[in-house]
Design an enzyme around this catalytic site. Structure first.
Site: not given
Ligand code: IFM
Length: 475
Positions: A176, A378
């Site tokens: 990210e 994710e």
């Molecule tokens: O916890 C975060 C993660 O570190 C990166 N993606 C989003 C998640 C939720 O906010």
């Protein structure tokens, strides 16, 4: 009568294509703790969490889930969950405490042991090299504003690739980069706490360049696993589709959040931006061709994180962003609007699974054959959970969120689906454990496993049972 978590998992199992990979994801800074152990150096996030008012309730990640000392217990939980793969991140400051120079052998030993423990449990390791914990000396020298940070990242990738390259199944270079640029350098709500607004854009290029250098380093180290990057994608819609200003700012936000991070990797160039804002994007539009060649080197897979869509309206707002209050947002000529029509998570994010299909359809439409196989690296939701008197954690909203989202993604890529043709290979739930959720501290729980942050006791939630049924009942 409502279906139980296990029944929902079994129902969803029948929908999974054969060979579809199931996993869970975590990040070093959010779970490891042990920030002073085994020669780890400080990171920009350690410094940021120590700053007054930066983290809700003054929480720190010094102990977090104490995963550093509880690897055996956490791997056993994953084995019981029945997943194929585990996505973890490697803490750069554990490997290169000063940001440059030789590797810290004790740091490498920790991940070596973790990888072996995973393999012994039949779980494939997916290692992320950067999940936001920049070594402090590099942060102090400008962090991602400084091109040299990208070079140091390539050196670090080479050290880790050399040690773990024979056993890691997949490598994610950077996680990210959009969140780091926007939250960390643009709005100041994440480390390093800079509110540079559009002047943060060089950090986008330097992270992507770091990705390119890491791809080169891993390939030169001869790693046997696949190499990719993870971007977070959020489909953007205008607050009022009939208002031309809303439409224009939604387009601008799509460029800022999605396109400047995906286009260079997949197409080899930054996106075209409207003439009116070209000056602000100058740091991205005038970069050496060799940088773009490194950034767009072929990948084995593309990691996509999806949480929620974004609605954008013209005019300054009150300074809210998905991670809470971001006063610098109020200086921008647009704002992030609410989604009253959807239920929301603990963070207030809309629960909008149909937009997951939109995100996948956009990927297919924008990148076509340039898109390698995709893994959802994710997806998940925070809700206030607590231990019930029966000793369980009945997190029915998370169960629903996960089932609806995975199901929406699978539907989208089916024949006749909105993203038909996109090669979706797997799904990693965020997250294995409740953990340190950045500026929100321990207030937002995303785990399939509940963590009591006083005793560090782990309790699998109903969502764990759903995922376990999903993993076990696959044909
Ligand atoms: O916890 C975060 C993660 O570190 C990166 N993606 C989003 C998640 C939720 O906010």
């Amino acid at each position: 009568m409502k279906a139980t978590a296990e029944e929902l998992g079994r129902w969803l199992a029948a929908e999974l294509p054969s060979g579809f990979e199931l996993g869970v994801a975590t990040a070093a800074f959010q779970i490891e703790g042990a920030v002073h152990d085994a020669g780890r150096g400080p990171s920009g996030w350690d410094a940021f969490t120590a700053g007054p008012g930066n983290i809700l309730n003054g929480d720190t990640a010094d102990i977090a889930c104490d995963h550093f000392h509880r690897v055996a217990e956490d791997v056993a939980l994953m084995k019981d969950l029945g997943i194929d793969a585990y996505r973890f991140s490697i803490a750069w400051p554990r490997i290169v405490p000063d940001g440059a120079g030789a590797a810290n052998p004790r740091g490498l030993d920790f991940y070596d042991h973790l990888v072996d423990a995973l393999l012994a449990a039949g779980i494939k390791p997916m290692a992320t090299l950067y999940h936001w914990d920049t070594p402090l000396p590099l942060e102090q020298a400008g962090g991602w504003l400084n091109r040299a940070t990208a070079e140091r990242f390539g050196d670090y990738a080479s050290l880790v690739g050399g040690r773990l390259g024979d056993r890691v199944d997949k490598w994610v270079t950077i996680n990210e980069p959009a969140t780091v640029t926007l939250n960390g350098y643009g709005l100041g709500v994440h480390a390093p706490g800079k509110s540079l607004l559009f002047d943060a854009l060089p950090t986008a290029h330097h992270q992507l360049l770091a990705h390119g250098f890491a791809v080169q380093a891993l390939r030169s180290a001869g790693v046997s696993g696949g190499v990719g990057i993870t971007n977070v994608h959020s489909p953007v819609v205008p607050a009022d589709p009939d208002n031309l200003e809303d439409v224009a700012y939604a387009g601008l936000f799509d460029i800022l959040h999605n396109r400047i991070f995906a286009d260079p990797v997949l197409l080899g160039h930054y996106p075209q931006v409207p003439e009116l804002v070209a000056d602000m994007f100058a740091p991205l539009l005038d970069v050496p061709a060799a940088d773009l060649a490194a950034i767009s080197a072929p990948l084995d897979f593309y990691g996509l994180n999806y949480y929620a869509p974004t609605r954008v309206g013209a005019g300054a707002g009150g300074g809210e962003n998905p991670d809470g209050s971001a006063p610098a947002m109020a200086q921008l000529p647009f704002h992030l609007a609410d989604w009253p029509e959807y239920p929301s998570t603990g963070f207030g994010w809309p629960v909008a699974p149909a937009h997951f299909g939109t995100a996948l359809a956009q990927m297919r439409d924008r990148y076509g054959s340039a898109l390698p196989p995709v893994y959802i690296t994710e997806n998940g939701a925070s809700f206030e959970d607590s231990l019930s008197p029966d000793g369980a954690v009945h997190d029915s909203r998370r169960v629903e969120y996960l089932v609806q989202h995975l199901s929406a993604a699978l539907d989208a890529v089916k024949p006749g689906g909105r993203a038909e043709g996109l090669d979706l290979r797997g799904y990693y739930a965020w997250s294995l454990l409740d953990n340190f959720e950045w500026a929100a501290g321990y207030s937002q729980r995303f785990g399939l496993v509940h963590v009591d942050f006083d005793t560090l006791a782990r309790t699998p939630k109903d969502s764990f049972r759903m995922f376990q049924a999903l993993a076990r009942e696959r044909s």
